[in-house]
Design a protein around this motif. Structure first.
Motif, mmCIF file in Angstrom:
data_model
loop_
_atom_site.group_PDB
_atom_site.id
_atom_site.type_symbol
_atom_site.label_atom_id
_atom_site.label_comp_id
_atom_site.label_asym_id
_atom_site.label_seq_id
_atom_site.Cartn_x
_atom_site.Cartn_y
_atom_site.Cartn_z
ATOM 1 N N ASP A 61 39.270 59.441 32.096
ATOM 2 C CA ASP A 61 39.289 60.353 33.232
ATOM 3 C C ASP A 61 38.208 59.913 34.208
ATOM 4 O OD1 ASP A 61 38.799 62.694 34.967
ATOM 5 O OD2 ASP A 61 40.148 63.727 33.583
ATOM 6 N N SER A 62 38.550 59.828 35.475
ATOM 7 C CA SER A 62 37.593 59.338 36.465
ATOM 8 C C SER A 62 36.377 60.242 36.609
ATOM 9 C CB SER A 62 38.264 59.161 37.827
ATOM 10 O OG SER A 62 38.775 60.395 38.304
ATOM 11 N N ARG A 63 36.424 61.430 36.004
ATOM 12 C CA ARG A 63 35.224 62.273 36.033
ATOM 13 C C ARG A 63 34.063 61.598 35.302
ATOM 14 N NH1 ARG A 63 37.373 68.114 34.155
ATOM 15 N NH2 ARG A 63 38.346 66.755 32.591
ATOM 16 N N LEU A 64 34.384 60.638 34.428
ATOM 17 C CA LEU A 64 33.331 59.875 33.755
ATOM 18 C C LEU A 64 32.518 59.034 34.737
ATOM 19 C CD1 LEU A 64 35.339 58.618 30.641
ATOM 20 C CD2 LEU A 64 33.549 60.370 30.658
ATOM 21 N N LEU A 65 33.070 58.827 35.930
ATOM 22 C CA LEU A 65 32.395 58.013 36.935
ATOM 23 C C LEU A 65 31.605 58.850 37.941
ATOM 24 C CD1 LEU A 65 35.345 55.547 37.639
ATOM 25 C CD2 LEU A 65 33.328 55.110 36.222
ATOM 26 N N GLU A 66 31.695 60.165 37.826
ATOM 27 C CA GLU A 66 30.979 61.021 38.772
ATOM 28 C C GLU A 66 29.476 60.824 38.625
ATOM 29 O OE1 GLU A 66 32.250 65.032 38.184
ATOM 30 O OE2 GLU A 66 34.269 64.679 38.954
ATOM 31 N N GLY A 67 28.809 60.650 39.745
ATOM 32 C CA GLY A 67 27.374 60.404 39.725
ATOM 33 C C GLY A 67 26.999 58.968 39.411
ATOM 34 N N LYS A 68 28.008 58.119 39.231
ATOM 35 C CA LYS A 68 27.763 56.711 38.921
ATOM 36 C C LYS A 68 28.152 55.839 40.113
ATOM 37 C CE LYS A 68 27.006 57.634 34.469
ATOM 38 N NZ LYS A 68 27.211 59.111 34.507
ATOM 39 N N VAL A 69 27.445 54.741 40.270
ATOM 40 C CA VAL A 69 27.844 53.710 41.224
ATOM 41 C C VAL A 69 28.734 52.739 40.458
ATOM 42 C CG1 VAL A 69 27.051 51.836 42.707
ATOM 43 C CG2 VAL A 69 25.725 53.950 42.545
ATOM 44 N N TRP A 70 29.906 52.424 41.019
ATOM 45 C CA TRP A 70 30.780 51.533 40.262
ATOM 46 C C TRP A 70 31.457 50.491 41.139
ATOM 47 C CZ3 TRP A 70 36.350 52.760 40.461
ATOM 48 C CH2 TRP A 70 36.646 53.991 41.067
ATOM 49 N N VAL A 71 31.788 49.385 40.485
ATOM 50 C CA VAL A 71 32.434 48.257 41.137
ATOM 51 C C VAL A 71 33.829 48.120 40.539
ATOM 52 C CG1 VAL A 71 32.298 45.792 41.654
ATOM 53 C CG2 VAL A 71 30.192 47.128 41.367
ATOM 54 N N ALA A 72 34.836 47.945 41.394
ATOM 55 C CA ALA A 72 36.220 47.876 40.934
ATOM 56 C C ALA A 72 36.906 46.605 41.400
ATOM 57 C CB ALA A 72 37.001 49.097 41.435
ATOM 58 N N ASP A 73 37.839 46.132 40.583
ATOM 59 C CA ASP A 73 38.719 45.051 40.998
ATOM 60 C C ASP A 73 40.072 45.222 40.316
ATOM 61 O OD1 ASP A 73 38.223 44.260 38.379
ATOM 62 O OD2 ASP A 73 37.635 42.211 38.875
ATOM 63 N N PHE A 74 41.049 44.415 40.749
ATOM 64 C CA PHE A 74 42.408 44.454 40.195
ATOM 65 C C PHE A 74 42.740 43.060 39.664
ATOM 66 C CE2 PHE A 74 42.347 48.204 42.737
ATOM 67 C CZ PHE A 74 43.286 49.074 42.184
ATOM 68 N N VAL A 75 43.054 42.989 38.368
ATOM 69 C CA VAL A 75 43.331 41.713 37.720
ATOM 70 C C VAL A 75 44.472 41.897 36.715
ATOM 71 C CG1 VAL A 75 40.949 40.874 37.935
ATOM 72 C CG2 VAL A 75 41.616 42.186 35.921
ATOM 73 N N PHE A 76 44.874 40.811 36.050
ATOM 74 C CA PHE A 76 45.758 40.935 34.896
ATOM 75 C C PHE A 76 45.486 39.784 33.940
ATOM 76 C CE2 PHE A 76 48.139 38.472 37.941
ATOM 77 C CZ PHE A 76 49.014 37.639 37.254
ATOM 78 N N THR A 77 45.689 40.034 32.665
ATOM 79 C CA THR A 77 45.198 39.113 31.641
ATOM 80 C C THR A 77 45.935 37.789 31.606
ATOM 81 O OG1 THR A 77 46.648 40.105 29.964
ATOM 82 C CG2 THR A 77 44.440 41.029 30.201
ATOM 83 N N ASN A 78 47.190 37.758 32.038
ATOM 84 C CA ASN A 78 47.952 36.517 32.037
ATOM 85 C C ASN A 78 47.847 35.754 33.354
ATOM 86 O OD1 ASN A 78 49.011 36.570 29.415
ATOM 87 N ND2 ASN A 78 50.617 37.996 30.004
ATOM 88 N N CYS A 79 46.951 36.156 34.192
ATOM 89 C CA CYS A 79 46.815 35.568 35.522
ATOM 90 C C CYS A 79 46.471 34.077 35.426
ATOM 91 C CB CYS A 79 45.722 36.316 36.285
ATOM 92 S SG CYS A 79 45.338 35.651 37.912
ATOM 93 N N PRO A 80 47.282 33.222 36.039
ATOM 94 C CA PRO A 80 46.986 31.790 36.027
ATOM 95 C C PRO A 80 46.098 31.367 37.187
ATOM 96 C CG PRO A 80 49.130 32.137 37.017
ATOM 97 C CD PRO A 80 48.609 33.503 36.654
ATOM 98 N N GLY A 81 45.758 32.327 38.045
ATOM 99 C CA GLY A 81 44.994 32.002 39.250
ATOM 100 C C GLY A 81 43.559 32.474 39.200
ATOM 101 N N PRO A 82 43.184 33.366 40.122
ATOM 102 C CA PRO A 82 41.770 33.699 40.291
ATOM 103 C C PRO A 82 41.205 34.721 39.307
ATOM 104 C CG PRO A 82 43.076 34.904 41.882
ATOM 105 C CD PRO A 82 44.031 33.995 41.160
ATOM 106 N N CYS A 83 42.045 35.402 38.540
ATOM 107 C CA CYS A 83 41.539 36.507 37.707
ATOM 108 C C CYS A 83 40.406 36.113 36.754
ATOM 109 C CB CYS A 83 42.674 37.163 36.931
ATOM 110 S SG CYS A 83 43.927 37.932 37.976
#
Length: 203
Positions: A61-83
């Protein structure tokens, strides 16, 4: 015969003059510090509350991130490129913010069909993700798509596997405060600098 040099004594600086010089020095130092203070980071929108599944298999639940500074990205495990390179950079951010207790890292998959919690857990172990600090999230495709496109304004999660290589910085109130291009040489330093700046802001 050369004329003898006449020694001249320098009169001492009066105490009032000393105080004036000290005050001027302090004032100048304060002015210089004010000029070099970091500007407030911009705001690009807010991330609404969401519920997904972490690599542990437990609900997240994103409430776990309340009061926290966080960094996000979008990837996938089979990515043959930049992931893999993106995840390596996220690992560097993790290491450089290890002494900041209120910092979290969140990687969303763009391939929820294959990136099940066990698959994400193995991927997390490969990049030495610290439990409780770096989360790999999966869930229903529509929910991930809404986050990627509508909220973060980065990419769709629609089965095409086309995704942004930018990182997003989010403050303790869920507001997006920065985007960072993975291709920039100093991207990690920029992210860490932003994290440190937001860590000093009231939440």
């Amino acid at each position: 015969m050369k004329p003898r040099a006449i020694a001249r004594s320098v009169p001492p600086i009066p105490s009032r003059a000393k105080n004036a010089l000290l005050f001027a020095s302090v004032l100048l130092a304060g002015f210089s510090a004010a000029c070099t203070m970091a500007k407030p980071l911009p705001m690009y929108g807010e991330v609404p509350r969401f519920q997904l599944t972490a690599q542990t298999g437990k609900p997240f639940d994103s409430r776990l991130l309340e009061g926290k500074v966080w960094v996000a990205d979008f990837v996938f495990t089979n990515c043959p490129g930049p992931c893999p390179m993106m995840s390596q950079r996220m690992r560097q951010v993790q290491d450089l913010t290890a002494k900041l207790p209120n910092v979290r890292l969140v990687s969303f998959t763009v391939d929820p069909a294959r990136d099940t919690p066990p698959v994400l857990a193995e991927y997390a172990r490969h990049f030495q993700a610290q439990p409780g600090r770096w989360f790999f999230l999966t869930g229903p495709q529509p929910a991930l798509d809404a986050l990627g496109f509508q909220d973060f304004k980065l990419n769709h999660v629609d089965g095409s596997f086309l995704h942004s290589t930018r990182f997003a910085l989010v403050d303790g109130r869920g507001r997006i405060r920065g985007y960072y291009r993975f291709t920039d040489d100093d991207m990690v330093q920029q992210v860490v600098s932003g994290v440190r700046q937001l860590s000093k802001e009231p939440t």
